[in-house]
Design an enzyme around this catalytic site. Structure first.
Site, PDB file in Angstrom:
ATOM      1  N   ASP A 230       0.883  -1.156   0.000  1.00 54.54           N
ATOM      2  CA  ASP A 230       0.000   0.000   0.000  1.00 54.54           C
ATOM      3  C   ASP A 230       0.927   1.214   0.000  1.00 54.54           C
ATOM      4  O   ASP A 230       2.117   1.106   0.322  1.00 54.54           O
ATOM      5  CB  ASP A 230      -0.894  -0.023   1.251  1.00 54.54           C
ATOM      6  CG  ASP A 230      -1.734   1.225   1.386  1.00 54.54           C
ATOM      7  OD1 ASP A 230      -1.814   1.774   2.506  1.00 54.54           O
ATOM      8  OD2 ASP A 230      -2.295   1.691   0.371  1.00 54.54           O
TER       9      ASP A 230
ATOM     10  N   ASP B 157      -0.081   5.154   0.866  1.00 51.84           N
ATOM     11  CA  ASP B 157      -0.275   6.145   1.933  1.00 51.84           C
ATOM     12  C   ASP B 157      -0.133   5.501   3.297  1.00 51.84           C
ATOM     13  O   ASP B 157      -0.811   4.527   3.619  1.00 51.84           O
ATOM     14  CB  ASP B 157      -1.670   6.771   1.824  1.00 51.84           C
ATOM     15  CG  ASP B 157      -1.849   7.541   0.520  1.00 51.84           C
ATOM     16  OD1 ASP B 157      -2.634   7.092  -0.326  1.00 51.84           O
ATOM     17  OD2 ASP B 157      -1.170   8.565   0.355  1.00 51.84           O
TER      18      ASP B 157
END
Lengths: 306, 305
Positions: free
Chosen positions: A27, A29
């Site tokens: 991922d 952020d």
């Protein structure tokens, strides 16, 4: 799956974990960057993984950038990455509409220019992007001219979201044959301290409520995002590691797809939340327990460089 | 107790008996006494005759787009004689009353809504946070927040924007800031079978953004009834609620202990009513009306005798 879960990842375990996988999905952020700043050590980790012959992919629910825009951002922050390693929901929604919905026609788009670009790149014509303020009076709104080639409504993050856009989407969705897709259900945008900004989940909820219909959601934790990567690169789930900061999206995706999972603590979720899920009797919550957790992704660097 | 009704079709003498047993008649408006700008045939006469027979008549609507004085004009325009402002209870009016009398708001309210709501708030003396015109380039990160805001009120707003959603969400981060919604209706019917998004859809966006649940003023919540009762002293057992929407009007009547009548000139159908009646879930059963009528005009025969 590991019999014991939610284990702190120490040096020795890091080495074992890395040896047991060929591909690592990150991922973005809260894991490798926060806003426009790389998490210290994250670029070195990604670059080191590649030197160790691991494949690296980036899987994000953010719909505001194209793959190329992500590649540009990754490059600027010191990550050695290419556009085809990036799987954001702008790209994945376009692929979903084309391959899963088998869309033959246009899509009414509540979303960004990036989404428009990704749709056009797979040969789907979107209508509706950009500001759309209300005009006329209420009885005009039910009679807004509809494009009769529109066969789907797609909702992603849109700073120009307005009553009129909600209204147009509703008019299209009154036709039960019109497909209804959303990029993701995240309720807030990730933010660097200060105000929390409403996320796509809110806009999607508004449209779902007005239309009294549920959207098909492309983003994590839906398995489509993983299938998109796996089908293009031939991945074996058992040899994949999912690294994320959110239990309800990243870790759940990993559980849903049979991947190994690693929670980093530089983002949203906490160890306490993971442990609470682990103690609960609820099967859904059990899917939100990572195999391992680590303070920051930078902490696996020593194992990589050994 | 009322509610969980049997959907009995009212006929002949039953209608007269029902009216004899009730002193107060509460009407929903859209789909019951009018549709858009057209009165339901016979509705003006029914209202007039009820009052002549000494019944008290009230109008209870979730529609928050007009202030009460506009409703008075609409009633007149559509042929209803002598409907007074005091008889009209809209969700806009009741939201203002709630803020002033129940919440006793000390501070301002940030409003997502239209003129109807703004006017009712001003008339009730509730201070509204001024919406400054968006400067070009203003973003949620830079726009000013008013430190006096102590409540957020969301309702139907054709000028709804992302910025308003974001600002409201900021205000709601404080647990001391009240969160109110005018009504829960997800959509409203327009002419020709078309629909338009309702307050409920905007409220859902804000609830999702803030992870908080709004206090809903409009039907089926009890507050609108409490508002009427506090001004007029109504006995629920002697009150009748007539509506066209099962999940709002009938559930409202049920929640307040009123006898409920569904008219078929609006949103809900007899089939839907029967489905609620036959459901095993208690919440669904409360959406089943005691009685069903084709239209409020069915009262005429009993009233003209």
């Amino acid at each position: 799956m590991a019999a014991s879960k939610c284990t702190r990842l120490t040096g020795v375990l890091s080495r074992q974990l890395l040896d047991s996988v060929d591909s690592v999905l990150f991922d973005c952020d809260g894991v490798i960057w926060r806003g426009d700043q790389a998490i210290p050590g994250a670029p070195e980790v990604i670059n080191s993984l590649k030197k160790n012959r691991k494949r690296v992919f980036f899987v994000t629910n953010n719909s505001t950038k194209t793959r190329q825009m992500y590649a540009d951002k990754l490059g600027k922050l010191g990550f050695n990455a290419s556009a085809d390693e990036v799987f954001g929901t702008a790209y994945c929604s376009a692929v979903y509409l084309k391959n899963v919905c088998k869309l033959d026609g246009k899509v009414y788009l509540i979303g960004s220019n990036a989404m428009r670009q990704e749709l056009e790149d797979v040969g789907i014509r979107p209508v509706g992007v950009g500001p759309d303020p209300v005009s006329g009076v209420q009885k005009d709104w039910a009679n807004v001219p509809l494009d009769n080639e529109v066969r789907a409504v797609l909702v992603g993050f849109d700073e120009h979201f307005s009553y009129m856009k909600l209204n147009r989407a509703l008019q299209y969705l009154c036709n039960p044959d019109c497909q209804f897709v959303g990029t993701n259900t995240d309720t807030r945008l990730p933010l660097e301290g200060g105000k929390a900004v409403p996320g796509t989940g809110c806009l999607l909820k508004a449209v779902e409520t007005a239309a009294q219909r549920q959207a098909q959601v492309v983003g994590k934790p839906n398995i489509f995002m993983f299938e998109c990567v796996a089908s293009q690169f031939g991945l074996d789930p058992e040899r994949c590691l999912m690294v994320g900061d959110r239990l309800d999206t990243d870790i759940m995706l990993g559980s849903n797809c049979g991947l190994k999972t690693l929670l980093t603590l530089t983002g949203v979720s906490t160890v306490a939340e993971a442990e609470a899920n682990q103690k609960s009797e609820c099967p859904q919550r059990q899917k939100m327990v990572p195999d391992y957790y680590i303070e920051s992704i930078a902490d696996i660097l020593p194992a990589l460089q050994a | 107790m009322a509610g969980g009704g049997g959907c009995v079709t009212l006929r002949g003498a039953q209608i007269r008996d029902l009216l004899d047993s009730k002193h107060n008649v509460l009407f929903d408006c859209d789909g019951v006494i009018w549709n858009g700008e057209t009165a339901v045939t016979g509705a003006p006469e029914v209202v007039s005759l009820l009052k002549q027979r000494g019944k008290r008549v009230f109008f209870v609507t979730n529609n928050c787009t007009r202030p009460r004085e506009n409703y008075v004009q609409k009633f007149s325009r559509l042929g209803f004689a002598d409907v007074a402002e005091e008889e009209i209870f809209s969700s806009a009016y009741c939201s203002a009353a709630y803020l002033r009398d129940v919440a006793r708001l000390q501070g301002k309210v940030y409003v997502i809504g239209c003129d109807g709501v703004m006017k009712e708030l001003r008339d009730a003396g509730v201070p509204v946070a001024e919406e400054e015109d968006a400067e070009p380039g203003a973003s949620i990160y830079t726009c000013p927040l008013d430190p006096d805001v102590k409540a957020v009120l969301v309702g139907y707003d054709e000028n709804f924007t992302f910025m308003k959603l974001a600002k409201a969400c900021c205000y709601l981060r404080s647990s001391e800031c009240l969160f109110l919604a005018t009504d829960p209706d997800p959509w409203h019917p327009l002419r020709g079978g078309r629909v338009t998004p309702g307050s409920g859809s905007l409220t859902a966006a804000l609830e999702t953004a803030s992870s908080r649940k709004a206090t809903v003023i409009g039907k089926p919540s009890r507050f609108m009834f409490n508002c009427i009762a506090s001004q007029f002293g109504l006995d629920p057992a002697r009150s009748l609620m007539i509506g066209d929407r099962l999940e709002t009007d009938v559930l409202f009547g049920s929640n307040c202990g009123l006898t409920t009548v569904l008219t078929l000139t609006g949103v809900s159908t007899l089939q839907e009513a029967l489905a609620f009646r036959d459901s095993q879930e208690p919440q669904q059963k409360h959406c089943a009306p005691d009685y069903v009528m084709e239209s409020v005009a069915d009262f005429l025969q009993a009233l003209e005798e």
